[in-house]
Design a protein around this motif. Structure first.
Motif, PDB file in Angstrom:
ATOM      1  N   THR A 684      -8.246  62.783   4.703  1.00 44.46           N
ATOM      2  CA  THR A 684      -7.347  62.115   3.763  1.00 44.46           C
ATOM      3  C   THR A 684      -7.396  60.608   3.966  1.00 44.46           C
ATOM      4  O   THR A 684      -7.718  60.123   5.046  1.00 44.46           O
ATOM      5  N   GLY A 685      -7.039  59.864   2.912  1.00 46.49           N
ATOM      6  CA  GLY A 685      -6.909  58.421   2.986  1.00 46.49           C
ATOM      7  C   GLY A 685      -5.447  58.019   2.976  1.00 46.49           C
ATOM      8  O   GLY A 685      -4.579  58.755   3.441  1.00 46.49           O
ATOM      9  N   PHE A 686      -5.166  56.847   2.407  1.00 49.96           N
ATOM     10  CA  PHE A 686      -3.809  56.313   2.441  1.00 49.96           C
ATOM     11  C   PHE A 686      -2.791  57.257   1.805  1.00 49.96           C
ATOM     12  O   PHE A 686      -1.664  57.374   2.274  1.00 49.96           O
ATOM     13  N   VAL A 687      -3.172  57.907   0.718  1.00 48.96           N
ATOM     14  CA  VAL A 687      -2.221  58.716  -0.046  1.00 48.96           C
ATOM     15  C   VAL A 687      -1.940  60.055   0.638  1.00 48.96           C
ATOM     16  O   VAL A 687      -0.787  60.485   0.742  1.00 48.96           O
ATOM     17  N   GLY A 688      -2.971  60.715   1.115  1.00 50.56           N
ATOM     18  CA  GLY A 688      -2.789  62.043   1.680  1.00 50.56           C
ATOM     19  C   GLY A 688      -2.320  62.068   3.117  1.00 50.56           C
ATOM     20  O   GLY A 688      -1.665  63.024   3.552  1.00 50.56           O
ATOM     21  N   THR A 689      -2.621  61.012   3.864  1.00 49.72           N
ATOM     22  CA  THR A 689      -2.343  61.016   5.300  1.00 49.72           C
ATOM     23  C   THR A 689      -0.867  61.214   5.649  1.00 49.72           C
ATOM     24  O   THR A 689      -0.553  61.979   6.565  1.00 49.72           O
ATOM     25  N   PRO A 690       0.078  60.564   4.965  1.00 45.74           N
ATOM     26  CA  PRO A 690       1.477  60.776   5.351  1.00 45.74           C
ATOM     27  C   PRO A 690       1.979  62.196   5.098  1.00 45.74           C
ATOM     28  O   PRO A 690       3.025  62.572   5.628  1.00 45.74           O
ATOM     29  N   LEU A 691       1.260  62.983   4.300  1.00 43.70           N
ATOM     30  CA  LEU A 691       1.766  64.273   3.835  1.00 43.70           C
ATOM     31  C   LEU A 691       1.014  65.475   4.394  1.00 43.70           C
ATOM     32  O   LEU A 691       1.539  66.596   4.353  1.00 43.70           O
ATOM     33  N   ILE A 692      -0.195  65.292   4.900  1.00 44.82           N
ATOM     34  CA  ILE A 692      -1.064  66.425   5.170  1.00 44.82           C
ATOM     35  C   ILE A 692      -0.471  67.391   6.198  1.00 44.82           C
ATOM     36  O   ILE A 692      -0.543  68.617   6.043  1.00 44.82           O
ATOM     37  N   LEU A 693       0.130  66.891   7.257  1.00 39.53           N
ATOM     38  CA  LEU A 693       0.678  67.779   8.287  1.00 39.53           C
ATOM     39  C   LEU A 693       1.909  68.518   7.766  1.00 39.53           C
ATOM     40  O   LEU A 693       2.081  69.715   8.043  1.00 39.53           O
ATOM     41  N   ASP A 694       2.763  67.836   7.022  1.00 39.66           N
ATOM     42  CA  ASP A 694       3.898  68.518   6.405  1.00 39.66           C
ATOM     43  C   ASP A 694       3.435  69.612   5.461  1.00 39.66           C
ATOM     44  O   ASP A 694       4.037  70.693   5.412  1.00 39.66           O
ATOM     45  N   ALA A 695       2.385  69.341   4.707  1.00 38.51           N
ATOM     46  CA  ALA A 695       1.886  70.351   3.773  1.00 38.51           C
ATOM     47  C   ALA A 695       1.431  71.603   4.511  1.00 38.51           C
ATOM     48  O   ALA A 695       1.679  72.730   4.058  1.00 38.51           O
ATOM     49  N   LEU A 696       0.770  71.436   5.625  1.00 36.24           N
ATOM     50  CA  LEU A 696       0.340  72.597   6.411  1.00 36.24           C
ATOM     51  C   LEU A 696       1.543  73.383   6.921  1.00 36.24           C
ATOM     52  O   LEU A 696       1.530  74.633   6.921  1.00 36.24           O
ATOM     53  N   VAL A 697       2.581  72.718   7.351  1.00 38.31           N
ATOM     54  CA  VAL A 697       3.781  73.415   7.813  1.00 38.31           C
ATOM     55  C   VAL A 697       4.443  74.150   6.658  1.00 38.31           C
ATOM     56  O   VAL A 697       4.855  75.317   6.788  1.00 38.31           O
ATOM     57  N   ILE A 698       4.553  73.494   5.503  1.00 40.44           N
ATOM     58  CA  ILE A 698       5.125  74.142   4.313  1.00 40.44           C
ATOM     59  C   ILE A 698       4.348  75.396   3.965  1.00 40.44           C
ATOM     60  O   ILE A 698       4.924  76.417   3.573  1.00 40.44           O
ATOM     61  N   ALA A 699       3.036  75.332   4.139  1.00 46.75           N
ATOM     62  CA  ALA A 699       2.177  76.470   3.818  1.00 46.75           C
ATOM     63  C   ALA A 699       2.206  77.562   4.877  1.00 46.75           C
ATOM     64  O   ALA A 699       1.538  78.587   4.727  1.00 46.75           O
ATOM     65  N   GLY A 700       2.957  77.346   5.948  1.00 46.12           N
ATOM     66  CA  GLY A 700       3.053  78.353   6.994  1.00 46.12           C
ATOM     67  C   GLY A 700       1.963  78.275   8.038  1.00 46.12           C
ATOM     68  O   GLY A 700       1.748  79.236   8.782  1.00 46.12           O
ATOM     69  N   HIS A 701       1.291  77.128   8.142  1.00 51.09           N
ATOM     70  CA  HIS A 701       0.175  76.967   9.075  1.00 51.09           C
ATOM     71  C   HIS A 701       0.496  75.871  10.094  1.00 51.09           C
ATOM     72  O   HIS A 701      -0.233  74.894  10.241  1.00 51.09           O
ATOM     73  N   THR A 702       1.579  76.080  10.826  1.00 53.51           N
ATOM     74  CA  THR A 702       1.980  75.108  11.842  1.00 53.51           C
ATOM     75  C   THR A 702       0.908  74.949  12.907  1.00 53.51           C
ATOM     76  O   THR A 702       0.679  73.834  13.411  1.00 53.51           O
ATOM     77  N   GLY A 703       0.236  76.043  13.256  1.00 49.06           N
ATOM     78  CA  GLY A 703      -0.826  75.959  14.258  1.00 49.06           C
ATOM     79  C   GLY A 703      -1.931  75.012  13.838  1.00 49.06           C
ATOM     80  O   GLY A 703      -2.450  74.224  14.654  1.00 49.06           O
ATOM     81  N   LEU A 704      -2.300  75.056  12.559  1.00 50.97           N
ATOM     82  CA  LEU A 704      -3.328  74.144  12.055  1.00 50.97           C
ATOM     83  C   LEU A 704      -2.821  72.703  12.049  1.00 50.97           C
ATOM     84  O   LEU A 704      -3.583  71.760  12.304  1.00 50.97           O
ATOM     85  N   ALA A 705      -1.551  72.534  11.734  1.00 50.05           N
ATOM     86  CA  ALA A 705      -0.982  71.181  11.756  1.00 50.05           C
ATOM     87  C   ALA A 705      -1.085  70.597  13.158  1.00 50.05           C
ATOM     88  O   ALA A 705      -1.482  69.434  13.334  1.00 50.05           O
ATOM     89  N   TYR A 706      -0.749  71.391  14.161  1.00 54.66           N
ATOM     90  CA  TYR A 706      -0.875  70.905  15.537  1.00 54.66           C
ATOM     91  C   TYR A 706      -2.335  70.675  15.915  1.00 54.66           C
ATOM     92  O   TYR A 706      -2.672  69.711  16.621  1.00 54.66           O
ATOM     93  N   ALA A 707      -3.223  71.552  15.448  1.00 56.06           N
ATOM     94  CA  ALA A 707      -4.648  71.369  15.764  1.00 56.06           C
ATOM     95  C   ALA A 707      -5.170  70.058  15.192  1.00 56.06           C
ATOM     96  O   ALA A 707      -5.926  69.326  15.851  1.00 56.06           O
ATOM     97  N   MET A 708      -4.740  69.722  13.970  1.00 54.47           N
ATOM     98  CA  MET A 708      -5.155  68.456  13.369  1.00 54.47           C
ATOM     99  C   MET A 708      -4.520  67.279  14.096  1.00 54.47           C
ATOM    100  O   MET A 708      -5.185  66.260  14.371  1.00 54.47           O
ATOM    101  N   LEU A 709      -3.255  67.395  14.431  1.00 54.03           N
ATOM    102  CA  LEU A 709      -2.554  66.314  15.108  1.00 54.03           C
ATOM    103  C   LEU A 709      -3.194  65.996  16.456  1.00 54.03           C
ATOM    104  O   LEU A 709      -3.287  64.826  16.854  1.00 54.03           O
ATOM    105  N   LEU A 710      -3.654  67.006  17.161  1.00 49.14           N
ATOM    106  CA  LEU A 710      -4.174  66.829  18.508  1.00 49.14           C
ATOM    107  C   LEU A 710      -5.696  66.732  18.557  1.00 49.14           C
ATOM    108  O   LEU A 710      -6.284  66.644  19.641  1.00 49.14           O
ATOM    109  N   GLN A 711      -6.337  66.753  17.408  1.00 49.77           N
ATOM    110  CA  GLN A 711      -7.795  66.632  17.346  1.00 49.77           C
ATOM    111  C   GLN A 711      -8.220  65.254  17.864  1.00 49.77           C
ATOM    112  O   GLN A 711      -7.601  64.235  17.549  1.00 49.77           O
ATOM    113  N   THR A 712      -9.281  65.225  18.654  1.00 49.28           N
ATOM    114  CA  THR A 712      -9.791  63.951  19.186  1.00 49.28           C
ATOM    115  C   THR A 712     -11.130  63.551  18.586  1.00 49.28           C
ATOM    116  O   THR A 712     -11.595  62.430  18.834  1.00 49.28           O
ATOM    117  N   GLN A 713     -11.751  64.455  17.825  1.00 52.01           N
ATOM    118  CA  GLN A 713     -13.018  64.111  17.196  1.00 52.01           C
ATOM    119  C   GLN A 713     -12.760  63.301  15.932  1.00 52.01           C
ATOM    120  O   GLN A 713     -11.777  63.511  15.226  1.00 52.01           O
TER     121      GLN A 713
END
Length: 849
Positions: A684-713
């Motif tokens: 994501t760029g400027f528009v999607g970045t503030p929302l992407i993790l919330d969207a994953l949680v809304i979709a029921g994929h909290t594990g993926l939200a954490y995986a993205m948050l903690l990704q180092t690559q």
């Protein structure tokens, strides 16, 4: 009599500030906090002392008696120049009245053109574009019996003033940056202790600043005017009640100074051989500046907020001496030198990073970011500029043979914002990411919210603050800071409602309907209302909000779609090539329509909050129409959204743009699939970045939200942390893994926009969410099921500090601690419990599950 268990109100404020020496309204709102343990408030008294008059008290009880944030002024309006004090006490039912708060002294600023006797003065011959910075000098006569004096100061340019050789105040780059032709700020200073009976010398050094210095990548000079000017007015109050007001006029004189050149981008050239030696006197002209544009400050001044010591001095491969301050920051280098010959030159160059061991200056583009000093002799001398600032972690210093660490430090310069938000967790890299967000805010909130602080730009990009405002308002008290900036936005807004992409508007082009950029007109006022509970600000900005939304609806076609105008889109999507930051995966028309819905809704919400029901219904209907058009044009029955990328699903899920439950489920699953395909890296760029993790949680994929948050690559939030970043970068890969700088022309290492993820850390990871304006009611519902073992957040709200922390115990039980200040109610979702929220009031609360 005070009740036995009640404490006096704390942190008394008038119109957003605890420092009311230049109060710009006759009817300031009042606010205060209560100490922990204070009982519920059901009334208050505001005592006003006007000059030497007896105190007058107004009591408020009943329905309005519980208010303590942005409380309406209960007394008769104040007058310009008036001096007095206010204090408050509060009633607490059977607990009785509290003791009185400490008094807050105020001094009302000029409120009308006739309150000004000073004139703007400008050197007649000196101070051309290529000339040394001028010093304007005059005298003030003070009679016997002086009891108080205030200096009001403004400039076309930036100014640093002295009285009898002593510097006035500690502000930097006064009066800051506003839309000068429409709003020119002045500041007020108590100078009683600097004046003496008889004649007093006043002088002021003027720099180009934003008014006349280079601005934008085109290095345009004198965008606002080609003449520097000073406005100085002194108000003298005597024991017998007399008030004498004097100011700048044609009797003052101008002189050349020791500052031979100054520019915000270029730096400062100082000849210390000329310091203290005034050049030949030049007469001044009184300029015809309309005093109606003069405005008092709303936010805090720019000041040195910290001094950072040097941590290392290294030699580059080419033999240059480079100082490392260990932190990317904004300000200037303080350097102590000694033992030099007269005329020796010291040069200080700045950069945010090193590339192959040398100063990495390519990202600065045309900004030279260089300070030079011609020395006066061997005496020990402290060097620092006064009329510029730089963004840097490293400084290359030439002219000093062997630098010593103790002789070098960095002054951190920015708006003196009060810190209000903190975050901790069990992952050190995540804590460093949060600290990077904090430093990025400090560096870029220098009088206006800029995109970056180092290159030939440093502009108030509306898109950046639009996506970052929620994070900023948690971390710092930005109420007055952003309120002032919103006045500039409204001032620069086009008559048809279009909003420039930078405010103050120095681009002056026709790009005024850029989605996600112009939407700052609706988003930022709503954030400030929700964070600070200020209905007056919402009322003031509603015409600007409506004008922007109405301008967009003028572009809507017969299908209720907005598809016109140049668009930045999902700017700096990581898949975009280095030379085309707008080449994002997300269809810009999808983004336009999403923002059309959101901004239209926000006008409706604002109208509803202000009690304007009919207007709210009008914009609610428009929002429904735009949402239906989004669904018809861009959403398939199974939830697929046009352009099928992370950003469009984030917008659709977070902003409720989808129709059926099947679409919501399908969009959520498609988003999860895209994230898995990307190995949980960010796309994501400027528009999607503030929302992407919330969207994953809304979709029921909290594990993926954490995986993205903690990704180092790369691309990820933590990749820059692994590369040693100490601020947020403009690009996900501003520095490449091999240590070379990204080839893109826009490669800043201090750009707060992508740091909007900190909002997710505060609200979701720690679990602290404001659900009523001003944090009067909060929700606590942390995401404890991820890989973290503990997390917490604290926020100094208008009512007091709210704290949330959770920790996983060895037996798997989660302990949740919640601290609630007086005046706030918390809805807490206890860990491990499937029942609803538990509502708690002020106090310390612990839950386990």
């Amino acid at each position: 009599m005070p009740g036995p268990d009640q404490s006096a109100p704390l942190d008394l404020r008038l119109e957003r500030t605890e420092q009311a020496g230049c109060l710009g309204t006759p009817t300031p709102r009042v606010g205060w906090r209560h100490a922990a343990g204070t009982g519920p408030q059901d009334g208050y008294e505001v005592e006003l002392v006007r000059g030497s008059a007896a105190p007058v008290t107004v009591a408020v009880t009943g329905a309005g008696g519980a208010e303590q944030v942005a409380v309406a002024w209960p007394h008769e309006p104040l007058a310009a120049g008036e001096v007095g004090s206010v204090r408050v006490r509060t009633s607490h039912g059977d607990g009785g009245w509290s003791p009185w708060s400490e008094s807050l002294t105020f001094h009302v600023a000029p409120l009308a053109p006739e309150d000004w006797v000073a004139r703007f003065i400008s050197p007649r011959q000196l101070a051309g574009l290529g000339d040394p910075a001028p010093i304007l000098a005059g005298t003030v006569a003070v009679g016997p019996g002086l009891v108080g004096a205030r200096l009001l100061l403004s400039a076309l340019g930036v100014v640093r003033a002295r009285i009898n050789g002593v510097r006035v105040g500690a502000d930097e780059l006064t009066p800051g940056w506003t839309s000068y032709h429409k709003r020119l700020r002045f500041h007020g200073y108590d100078v009683t202790d600097l004046l003496r009976e008889g004649s007093n010398d006043i002088d002021a050094l003027l720099g180009n600043g934003w008014y006349r210095g280079a601005l934008t990548w085109d290095m345009r000079r004198d965008l606002y005017g080609d003449r520097l000017a000073l406005l100085a007015q002194v108000e003298l109050r005597y024991a017998d009640g007399r008030v004498e007001t004097v100011g700048t006029d044609g009797s003052w004189r101008a002189h050349s100074s020791h500052v031979l050149a100054d520019d915000l981008y270029g730096g400062q050239h100082t000849d210390l051989r000329l310091r203290g030696v005034l050049g030949a006197a030049d007469e001044v002209d009184e300029l015809d500046v309309d005093p109606r544009i003069l405005v008092a400050p709303e936010g805090p001044p720019v000041r040195i907020t910290q001094v950072v010591p040097a941590v290392d001095i290294v030699r580059s491969p080419t033999g240059k001496q480079i100082v490392d301050f260990g932190q990317n920051l904004v300000g200037w280098v303080n350097l102590t030198v000694r033992g030099h010959a007269t005329g020796d030159r010291i040069t200080v160059r700045h950069a945010e990073v090193l590339e192959h061991g040398e100063l990495g200056t390519r990202p600065l583009r045309k900004a030279e970011a260089t300070d030079t000093y011609d020395l006066a002799g061997p005496e020990e001398t402290e060097l620092a500029p006064q009329l510029t600032f730089h963004g840097f972690r490293y400084a290359e210093i030439t002219g000093v043979d062997e630098l010593r660490l103790e002789d070098v430090s960095a002054a951190v310069v920015g708006s003196q914002l009060t810190r209000t938000g903190w975050f901790t967790c069990s992952e050190p890299m995540l804590e460093q990411l949060h600290e990077n967000v904090v430093w990025g805010t400090r560096g870029n909130f220098l009088d206006v919210p800029t995109d970056c602080p180092q290159r030939d730009e440093r502009l108030g990009w509306t898109g950046d603050i639009q996506v970052f405002a929620r994070t900023a308002a948690f971390l710092f008290d930005v109420d007055g800071f952003l309120s002032s900036w919103l006045r500039d936005l409204a001032a620069d807004q086009r008559p048809d409602g279009g909003v420039p992409v930078v405010v103050p508007d120095v681009l002056r082009d026709d790009n005024v309907i850029a989605t996600a950029w112009g939407d700052a007109a609706t988003m930022v006022p709503w954030v400030l209302y929700r964070r600070y509970g200020d209905l007056d600000l919402l009322r003031r900005q509603l015409p600007s909000m409506r004008a922007w939304v109405d301008r967009l609806w003028a572009e809507v076609d017969d299908a209720a779609l907005w598809r016109t105008g140049f668009q930045y889109g999902d700017w700096l999507d990581p898949t975009a090539p280095p030379d085309d930051a707008a080449a994002a995966q997300a269809d810009p028309h999808v983004i336009q329509q999403a923002y059309l819905v959101r901004s239209t809704e926000m006008v409706a919400w604002a109208a509803r909050a202000l009690g304007q029901g009919a207007l709210a219904e009008e914009y609610e209907d428009l929002a429904d129409t735009a949402r239906a058009a989004f669904q018809n044009a861009y959403v398939a029955p199974d939830g697929r959204v046009t352009s099928d990328c992370q950003t469009v699903y984030a917008l659709a899920l977070c902003w409720a743009l989808l129709g059926s439950g099947e679409q919501v489920e399908g969009a959520g699953e498609r988003l999860a699939a895209l994230v898995r395909e990307a190995d949980a890296t960010v796309a994501t760029g400027f528009v999607g970045t503030p929302l992407i993790l919330d969207a994953l949680v809304i979709a029921g994929h909290t594990g993926l939200a954490y995986a993205m948050l903690l990704q180092t690559q790369n691309p990820s939030w933590l990749y820059p942390v692994t590369m040693g970043a100490t601020t947020i970068w403009e690009r996900w890969d501003s520095m490449l893994p091999d240590g070379s700088i990204n080839l893109g022309e826009m490669t800043s290492f201090n750009h707060y926009a992508l740091g909007a993820v900190a909002n997710f850390l505060h609200r979701r990871v720690a679990g602290l969410v404001a659900i009523a304006p001003g944090y009067r009611e909060v929700e606590v519902d942390p995401l404890t099921e991820g890989p973290l073992t503990h997390a917490g957040a604290r926020h100094l709200s208008p009512y007091g500090e709210i704290a949330v922390s959770w920790q996983k115990q060895p037996d798997g039980v989660v302990r949740l601690d919640v601290s609630v200040p007086p005046g706030v109610v918390a809805r807490v979702y206890p860990p491990g419990m499937k029942r609803g929220a538990v509502k708690v009031g002020a106090g310390e609360h612990t839950f386990s599950g």
